[in-house]
Every structure is written in structure tokens, then in C-alpha cells.
Enzyme design. Structure first.
Site, short mmCIF file in Angstrom:
data_model
loop_
_atom_site.label_atom_id
_atom_site.label_comp_id
_atom_site.label_asym_id
_atom_site.label_seq_id
_atom_site.Cartn_x
_atom_site.Cartn_y
_atom_site.Cartn_z
N LYS A 193 0.86 -1.19 0.00
CA LYS A 193 0.00 0.00 0.00
C LYS A 193 0.89 1.23 0.00
CE LYS A 193 -1.81 2.64 3.16
NZ LYS A 193 -1.86 3.96 2.48
N SER A 247 4.86 7.12 11.02
CA SER A 247 4.89 7.73 12.35
C SER A 247 4.88 6.68 13.44
CB SER A 247 3.68 8.65 12.53
OG SER A 247 2.49 7.90 12.65
N VAL A 250 1.20 5.58 14.38
CA VAL A 250 0.62 4.54 13.52
C VAL A 250 1.34 3.22 13.70
CG1 VAL A 250 0.12 3.87 11.14
CG2 VAL A 250 -0.22 6.24 11.86
N GLU A 269 9.84 1.14 10.88
CA GLU A 269 10.83 2.23 10.82
C GLU A 269 10.05 3.50 11.05
OE1 GLU A 269 12.57 5.32 9.84
OE2 GLU A 269 12.59 4.64 7.75
N CYS A 303 12.83 11.13 8.47
CA CYS A 303 12.73 10.55 9.81
C CYS A 303 14.02 10.72 10.62
CB CYS A 303 12.35 9.08 9.72
SG CYS A 303 13.42 8.13 8.62
N GLU A 400 8.63 15.25 17.15
CA GLU A 400 9.04 15.24 15.75
C GLU A 400 8.16 16.21 14.95
OE1 GLU A 400 10.29 11.94 12.47
OE2 GLU A 400 8.34 11.66 13.44
#
Length: 500
Positions: A193, A247, A250, A269, A303, A400
Site C-alpha cells: 500500500k 509515524s 501509527v 521504521e 525521519c 518530531e
């Protein structure tokens, strides 16, 4: 039959026509979603519609998983040799190289990143990644283990089966390559996805995978939203492993869903709040340039972005003078301008989020020394922003931001800086700047992060593992380490002449 996006680029950096299928890619064919609905893809440079892609549903995901399982059981998995898998991956790498400029254009179009940087970093790195794992495909093996002369004992590293992969919007093509490379090399079949914000390069890659000759069902792509297709993937009982980049919030939900369903294998990750540590013996000119690259590369939507810059008190003033001047020199604008370094943020949602953090920093008493506002009247552009006079508890220091925003903090000594650098829930990356190798390496070893760069930043290679400590993730991407994510180890014990 799904529609096709056809566009003729006529820009200073790229001229050419591109054709991208807009459907789901399932069992070797592009198809419409079962509901017949679509998702708008927006150009972040101007906020206007690029095109509409077919929206997938959990029903479409089921169909894709069945196709992937059939392929795994018949033409892939243990039914395709490493040499065959390697040949197909190398063919894919060749096609990516042939269409490298087009891939960069698609990244610039829906993500907003500079075409110049996308071409020389994202695209080239992705090609190298695919070729790297093509080289691994026929070198995945177990061990022969001595137990006794009466037995033969060995291990096999077998493909785990059907895997689900969810990739983010910040590096669409690179994350595509990071995910499929080890999965296809080991013999797993894939259901992916892509982000609904940046699906164009993934759809074009599905077209190249088809052209490369991968058997139908080996790779499948289902467009959709995270709360529908993504959630269904995390909960699905017939997916053996899920890989997610995005994130931490999630990632936590995916791990929970995996645990509550079939205890599928998970690699994550996730986020970061990476420190850049600049000692008083650093090469100041280079430290300024690398620290700026560390935070502003990819519009700060990285990230591992070095969003907390710690500078030794002896050189703080000189560093700030040079860093602010360098930040102001960075060109922000049209991704297809050859001189642009920073394009727009990826979406209105991300733009609003970043501006919210900037306002939070101002309200909490931090000082904006440059930037802190939008650029222009069209698109999602934000000026590179530097905060000083921060406190450890501030949101801009702890959370973040995922944008072109950094805080610069003064420090005194090595013990002081290690404590400050590690004062975060994240542990993805860090940078240390010093001409003293003993000091640099001693500090690097004390930082709780999965990657530490010395006198550089944001350098990633297909053969070097990448992943985080703490809440920055689970497992490692890239390198030989990533192969373990997609294999199951089987022990086989053969009785040669033991008797009861």
C-alpha cells in the site's frame, strides 16, 4: 478498466511524456477498485489536482492476498530459484535506470521534492538497492551444524510467505525499493500500500515490474487510506509479515493489530528527533553545511532529520552567524527549477502541522532567528526555520516536527551533551562533528541511536543497516540484516544411524 495518467513535462530539468496506470495492480493486471471510488492526488507546488487514482478497499486487499498466496505456492517462494529471482530484480533495475528521469519527475510532481535531488539521490539509491538485493537472491542459505556423527543437522532460511508493506510519502520511491528488494530476493510475495499522497512512482514501478516479467501475483499494489486498507492489512490473518515506515503513533497501532490477529512478524521504521552535536574542534565550515543538510534535506520531511543542533559554547556565536547565513541562502521553490534545494511540504495537512509547531515554539517563548513563515501565496512552501532560546520541555524540542524547522542549543562538555542528546523518546540517528576521532567515536558510542554519522549526515547505503532504538522502530532495513525480516529459519535433523 482503470484510466491512465498521461502528461507531457516541459521543464528546465526534464522534458518528456509519462504514462502512469491509475488502478490497483493485482495478479499481474491493473484493475479498478471494487467500489469504483477514487482518491485525489494533489500537486503540493500549487495545491491543484494532478489526477485521481482508484481507491482500494479491504475487499480488494483480500483479492490481492489470494493472488499473492497463489503465486507463492506455485511460481515463487520455493518454486523459483535464487538465480531466477536475481535475474528478474536485475531486469527491474535496468528498467529503472532506463526511466530514471521519469521516476524523478514523478517524485517531484506529487511529493514536491527537487527533481535535481530526486534524480541524484532518491532514484540512484533506489536502483542500487534493487541491484544490491538482486545480488543476495542466490546467496541465502543456512548452516550445517555438528551435533553427532550419527546425525546430519542443517538449517534452511525459507521465505516467510505473503508479506504486507506500507510505505510513506516522504521518500516514495526509495521506500518502495527498500521494501520490495529483500522481500522479493528471499522469495516472498508482496502486497503493498503506497501513501495516498504520493502514489505516482509506486504505480509506475508496478508497470516496470510487469514489464520485467515477474510472474502474476508476486507483486501486488493496493491504493487506499491507512484507516481502511492499511488497517485491514495489519489485521489480516493471511499476511505472515508486515513492514511499515511512518509515524510512531501509527506504528504502535500496527503492532497492536498484528498482535491481536495472527501474531504476524513486524518491522517498523518510525519517527526521530535526531541530534547533531558540534564540538569546538569541528571544521566549522563543513559542520554548518552538513548540519543544514541534516535538517533541511527533503524539506525536513526525513525521519532521521537532525532537528536538534547542539553547539559547543566556545563556537556557538560563530556557528550561529554562519548557519543563519547559510540557511538564508538555500533556494526554496519550484521542484523543477534546477537550482532549488527545498520544494513545498507534501500536503496541506503537513503544512498545517508544521506551522502549528512553529506557532507553539513562539508561544512557549522560543526565538525565531530566521524563517518561521510561509513562502509565497501558492503551494505548501515554508521558509527554513531556526529557533533558539529553547527549553527542554518545549514541544519543538521534544516532538518530531517533520519539516524544515530546527532548534539550536548550546552545550558545555561531553557528559552534558550525551545526556541532552539522549533526552528523547526516539533513537533513530545522530551526527557528531569533531576533528578528534577519539572524542567523536566515544560520543557516537554513547548515543542511543541506530545510526550515528561522524562529520556527515543523511548518508544511506543499500548495504548498511538502518533502523532505530527506543520508539524509533523495530528491526532493521537494508543490508544483510533486512533479509532476516523475510525468512523463517527451519532446522532439519536427519538420523543416519541412531537406533533405539
Amino acid at each position: 478498466m482503470p484510466e491512465t495518467y498521461v502528461h507531457k513535462f516541459d521543464t528546465p530539468v526534464f522534458k518528456g511524456e509519462v504514462s502512469v496506470p491509475l488502478g490497483l495492480y493485482i495478479d499481474g493486471k491493473f484493475v479498478d477498485g471494487s467500489n469504483g471510488t477514487t482518491i485525489d492526488v494533489i500537486n503540493p507546488s500549487n495545491g491543484k489536482l494532478i489526477t485521481k487514482i482508484s481507491e482500494g478497499t479491504p475487499k480488494d486487499l483480500d483479492i490481492a492476498i489470494k493472488a499473492a498466496q497463489k503465486a507463492f505456492d506455485t511460481v515463487w517462494g520455493l518454486n523459483a530459484t535464487g538465480v531466477q529471482r536475481s535475474r528478474l530484480l536485475n531486469k527491474l533495475g535496468d528498467l529503472m535506470e532506463k526511466h530514471a528521469d521519469t521516476l524523478a519527475a514523478l517524485e517531484a510532481l506529487d511529493n514536491g521534492k527537487s527533481w535535481t535531488w530526486a534524480r541524484k539521490t532518491d532514484v540512484d539509491h533506489s536502483i542500487r538497492c534493487i541491484r544490491y538485493y538482486a545480488g543476495w537472491a542466490d546467496k541465502i542459505f543456512g548452516q550445517t551444524i555438528e551435533t553427532s556423527e550419527a546425525k546430519l543437522t542443517y538449517t534452511r532460511h525459507e521465505p516467510i510467505g505473503v508479506v504486507g508493506q506500507i510505505i510513506p510519502w516522504n521518500f516514495p520511491l526509495q521506500m518502495f525499493a527498500w521494501k520490495i528488494g529483500p522481500a522479493l530476493a528471499t522469495g516472498c510475495s508482496v502486497v503493498m500500500k503506497p501513501s495516498e499522497f504520493t502514489p505516482m512512482s509506486a504505480l509506475f514501478m508496478a508497470k516496470l515490474i510487469d514489464e520485467a516479467g515477474f510472474p502474476p501475483g508476486v507483486f501486488n499494489l493496493v491504493n487506499g487510506y491507512g484507516h481502511t486498507v492499511g488497517q485491514a492489512m495489519a489485521e489480516h490473518m493471511e499476511i505472515e509479515k508486515i513492514a511499515f515506515t511512518g509515524s510512531t503513533l501509527v506504528g504502535r497501532k500496527i503492532m497492536e493489530s498484528a498482535a491481536k490477529s495472527n501474531l504476524k512478524k513486524v518491522t517498523l521504521e518510525l519517527g526521530g528527533k535526531s541530534p547533531s552535536i558540534i564540538f569546538d574542534d569541528a571544521d566549522l565550515e563543513q559542520a554548518v553545511k552538513w548540519a543544514a543538510f541534516g535538517i533541511y534535506y527533503n524539506h525536513g520531511q526525513c525521519c532521521c532529520a537532525g532537528s536538534r543542533i547542539f553547539v559547543h559554547e566556545k563556537i556557538y556565536d560563530e556557528f550561529m552567524t554562519r548557519f543563519i547565513a547559510h540557511t538564508k541562502e538555500l533556494k526554496v521553490g519550484d521542484p523543477f527549477d534546477p537550482d532549488v534545494f527545498q520544494g513545498p511540504q507534501v500536503s496541506q495537512q503537513q503544512y498545517d502541522r508544521i506551522m502549528g509547531y512553529i506557532e507553539s515554539g513562539k508561544k512557549e517563548g522560543a526565538k525565531v532567528v530566521t524563517g518561521g513563515e510561509r513562502l509565497g501565496q501558492e503551494g505548501y512552501y515554508i521558509k527554513p526555520t531556526v529557533f533558539t532560546d529553547t527549553k527542554p520541555h518545549m514541544k519543538i524540542v521534544q516532538e518530531e516536527i517533520f519539516g524544515p524547522v530546527c532548534v539550536v542549543i548550546k552545550f558545555k562538555d561531553e557528559d552534558d551533551i550525551v545526556a541532552q542528546a539522549n533526552d528523547t523518546i526516539y533513537g533513530l540517528a545522530a551526527s557528531v562533528y569533531s576533528q578528534n576521532v577519539t572524542r567523536a567515536l566515544s560520543t557516537a558510542h554513547k548515543i542511543r541511536a541506530g545510526t550515528v554519522w561522524v562529520n556527515t549526515a543523511n548518508m544511506l547505503y543499500p548495504n548498511v543497516p538502518f533502523g532505530g532504538y527506543k520508539q524509533s522502530g523495530v528491526g532493521r532495513e537494508l543490508g544483510e540484516y533486512a533479509l532476516a525480516n523475510y525468512t523463517a529459519v527451519k532446522s532439519v535433523q536427519v538420523n543416519l544411524h541412531l537406533t533405539l
